[in-house]
Design a protein around this motif. Structure first.
Motif, PDB file in Angstrom:
ATOM      1  N   ALA A   1      75.298  19.437 -49.420  1.00  0.00           N
ATOM      2  CA  ALA A   1      75.746  18.106 -48.978  1.00  0.00           C
ATOM      3  C   ALA A   1      74.586  17.335 -48.332  1.00  0.00           C
ATOM      4  N   THR A   2      73.793  18.076 -47.540  1.00  0.00           N
ATOM      5  CA  THR A   2      72.637  17.419 -46.907  1.00  0.00           C
ATOM      6  C   THR A   2      71.631  16.954 -47.955  1.00  0.00           C
ATOM      7  N   ALA A   3      71.366  17.870 -48.947  1.00  0.00           N
ATOM      8  CA  ALA A   3      70.424  17.504 -50.010  1.00  0.00           C
ATOM      9  C   ALA A   3      70.944  16.324 -50.825  1.00  0.00           C
ATOM     10  N   GLN A   4      72.262  16.322 -51.074  1.00  0.00           N
ATOM     11  CA  GLN A   4      72.841  15.211 -51.836  1.00  0.00           C
ATOM     12  C   GLN A   4      72.704  13.903 -51.066  1.00  0.00           C
ATOM     13  N   SER A   5      72.910  13.985 -49.747  1.00  0.00           N
ATOM     14  CA  SER A   5      72.754  12.768 -48.935  1.00  0.00           C
ATOM     15  C   SER A   5      71.318  12.264 -48.977  1.00  0.00           C
ATOM     16  N   ASP A   6      70.351  13.216 -48.843  1.00  0.00           N
ATOM     17  CA  ASP A   6      68.944  12.814 -48.904  1.00  0.00           C
ATOM     18  C   ASP A   6      68.596  12.232 -50.275  1.00  0.00           C
ATOM     19  N   LEU A   7      69.133  12.875 -51.338  1.00  0.00           N
ATOM     20  CA  LEU A   7      68.861  12.380 -52.681  1.00  0.00           C
ATOM     21  C   LEU A   7      69.445  10.995 -52.896  1.00  0.00           C
TER      22      LEU A   7
ATOM     23  N   LEU B   1      80.049  36.560 -48.114  1.00  0.00           N
ATOM     24  CA  LEU B   1      79.836  35.644 -49.232  1.00  0.00           C
ATOM     25  C   LEU B   1      80.419  34.264 -48.934  1.00  0.00           C
ATOM     26  N   GLY B   2      81.592  34.245 -48.311  1.00  0.00           N
ATOM     27  CA  GLY B   2      82.190  32.958 -47.956  1.00  0.00           C
ATOM     28  C   GLY B   2      81.324  32.182 -46.979  1.00  0.00           C
ATOM     29  N   ALA B   3      80.729  32.919 -46.001  1.00  0.00           N
ATOM     30  CA  ALA B   3      79.852  32.253 -45.043  1.00  0.00           C
ATOM     31  C   ALA B   3      78.619  31.680 -45.735  1.00  0.00           C
ATOM     32  N   LYS B   4      78.047  32.472 -46.668  1.00  0.00           N
ATOM     33  CA  LYS B   4      76.878  31.991 -47.401  1.00  0.00           C
ATOM     34  C   LYS B   4      77.227  30.774 -48.256  1.00  0.00           C
ATOM     35  N   LEU B   5      78.415  30.817 -48.905  1.00  0.00           N
ATOM     36  CA  LEU B   5      78.834  29.670 -49.715  1.00  0.00           C
ATOM     37  C   LEU B   5      79.028  28.422 -48.851  1.00  0.00           C
ATOM     38  N   ALA B   6      79.618  28.638 -47.662  1.00  0.00           N
ATOM     39  CA  ALA B   6      79.806  27.489 -46.766  1.00  0.00           C
ATOM     40  C   ALA B   6      78.465  26.920 -46.328  1.00  0.00           C
ATOM     41  N   GLU B   7      77.497  27.843 -46.040  1.00  0.00           N
ATOM     42  CA  GLU B   7      76.166  27.379 -45.656  1.00  0.00           C
ATOM     43  C   GLU B   7      75.489  26.639 -46.802  1.00  0.00           C
ATOM     44  N   ALA B   8      75.621  27.210 -48.032  1.00  0.00           N
ATOM     45  CA  ALA B   8      75.024  26.545 -49.192  1.00  0.00           C
ATOM     46  C   ALA B   8      75.684  25.196 -49.451  1.00  0.00           C
ATOM     47  N   SER B   9      77.010  25.125 -49.232  1.00  0.00           N
ATOM     48  CA  SER B   9      77.697  23.855 -49.428  1.00  0.00           C
ATOM     49  C   SER B   9      77.198  22.804 -48.447  1.00  0.00           C
ATOM     50  N   GLY B  10      76.980  23.240 -47.195  1.00  0.00           N
ATOM     51  CA  GLY B  10      76.446  22.299 -46.215  1.00  0.00           C
ATOM     52  C   GLY B  10      75.046  21.831 -46.570  1.00  0.00           C
ATOM     53  N   ALA B  11      74.214  22.808 -47.010  1.00  0.00           N
ATOM     54  CA  ALA B  11      72.857  22.436 -47.424  1.00  0.00           C
ATOM     55  C   ALA B  11      72.897  21.510 -48.635  1.00  0.00           C
TER      56      ALA B  11
END
Length: 362
Positions: free
Chosen positions: A154-160, A142-152
């Motif tokens: 952050a990327t989406a926020q940057s694109d937005l 779950l921690g790995a998935k949360l870290a992956e989602a957090s990275g995604a």
């Protein structure tokens, strides 16, 4: 002749032989596997010796050595008998004590079993609870998935953020373009205000002037301000003055004239207002199609249908709203749609009008 076999036992106390017949008649006995002969049994029971033993002293007197040996064995027999009795009592006590201890052990064993059963239930409930508790591997996943989602994220926020910046730039560019294309009507409005003030001063001066003749004075309108129908009632002088403004070259003057005529709510001004639906200025046209909706007349519907095809989308939107108010119909029309979509909307309105024109307003 063969003699019958005779079984012989020996007294445990004195060693004297004990015939089986003595055991049968009860003069001798066996106790806990030990044989007590007729020689010792009466002394143990405290009874006189049996007649069969009456001759014993004579035999003992004839054999002094045997008499002395048997006399010495008697205390030993008594001690042994007492020991056997004590052992018997001890064993009986031990057996009784052991039975009590066994009952207590059984009771304690039942309690232990109950405790074990209760512990088993607790352990079962704990196992069920532990099944619902996430394991370390699950938490790590779950921690790995949360870290992956957090990275995604952050990327989406940057694109937005980039898209928002680009949108802000486009909006600023559009605003600059709009400002460059917009017409500044503030001077016109200020001129309109000044004209209204002058009109009010003129009206006040007319009201304050003395009346020379009580007969009403009907002013003769100029040709350009005369209504289309000569037989129609003449407008008041103030409204005639506003009708003259409709032919002015300045859009602000025409706007002022339309506004004053609409404010009067006099249906006599309608023939003068209808041509303003096709005025060169979009603001004048919009004010006209918005104001004439207060009169439910067939000529108003005709003018508003014409305004649905106006080149300005705000004029088209205002004309559609006025049409719905005048006719109480809810026929759809896309003022900002494509040319074909607007044409279909105009056609729907026109078809409805062709069917209801004859009975409208009756």
């Amino acid at each position: 002749m063969q003699d019958d076999a005779v079984e012989v036992a020996f007294c445990e106390l004195c060693g004297t032989s004990v015939p089986i017949a003595d055991l049968t008649i009860g003069s001798a006995t066996r106790h806990q596997g030990k044989t007590i002969g007729a020689c010792c049994l009466p002394s143990l029971r405290g009874t006189p010796p049996s007649p069969s033993l009456a001759a014993a002293p004579a035999s003992l007197a004839a054999n002094p050595a045997r008499q002395n040996g048997e006399t010495r064995l008697l205390p030993v027999a008594v001690v042994m008998l007492v020991a056997v009795a004590a052992a018997t009592l001890f064993l009986d006590f031990r057996l009784t004590t052991a039975a009590g201890e066994a009952a207590q052990w059984r009771s304690e064993l039942v309690q232990v079993r109950e405790l074990i059963a209760a512990d088993s239930q607790v352990l079962a409930a704990l196992a069920v609870t532990m099944d619902a508790v996430p394991r370390r591997a699950d938490l790590l996943d779950l921690g790995a998935k949360l870290a992956e989602a957090s990275g995604a994220g952050a990327t989406a926020q940057s694109d937005l953020q980039k898209q928002l910046d680009a949108l802000k730039t486009d909006i600023a560019s559009l605003a600059a373009t709009q400002r460059s294309l917009a017409i500044d009507y503030r001077p016109l409005l200020e001129d309109l205000r000044q004209r209204q003030l002058r009109t009010l001063e003129a009206v006040s001066a007319v009201r304050a002037a003395p009346v020379v003749d009580s007969a009403p004075v009907v002013p003769t309108p100029s040709p350009e301000s005369a209504p289309a129908d000569a037989s129609a009632p003449t407008l008041p002088p103030a409204l005639l003055e506003q009708v003259k403004k409709l032919a002015a070259g300045e859009p602000a003057t025409r706007f002022e004239g339309v506004d004053e005529l609409l404010r009067s709510k006099d249906p006599l001004v309608l023939p003068s207002l209808l041509p303003m639906v096709k005025d060169a200025d979009a603001f004048v046209r919009r004010l006209t199609v918005e104001g004439i909706g207060q009169w439910k007349r067939a000529e108003v519907v005709e003018a508003l249908l014409t305004a649905l095809a106006d080149t300005d989308e705000y004029v088209r939107e205002t004309a559609w709203r006025s049409l719905k108010e005048v006719t109480s119909q809810k026929i759809a029309f896309e003022a900002t749609g494509t040319k074909d979509a607007r044409a279909r909307g105009v056609q729907r309105w026109q078809e409805w009008w062709d069917k209801n024109k004859a009975t409208f307003g009756s």
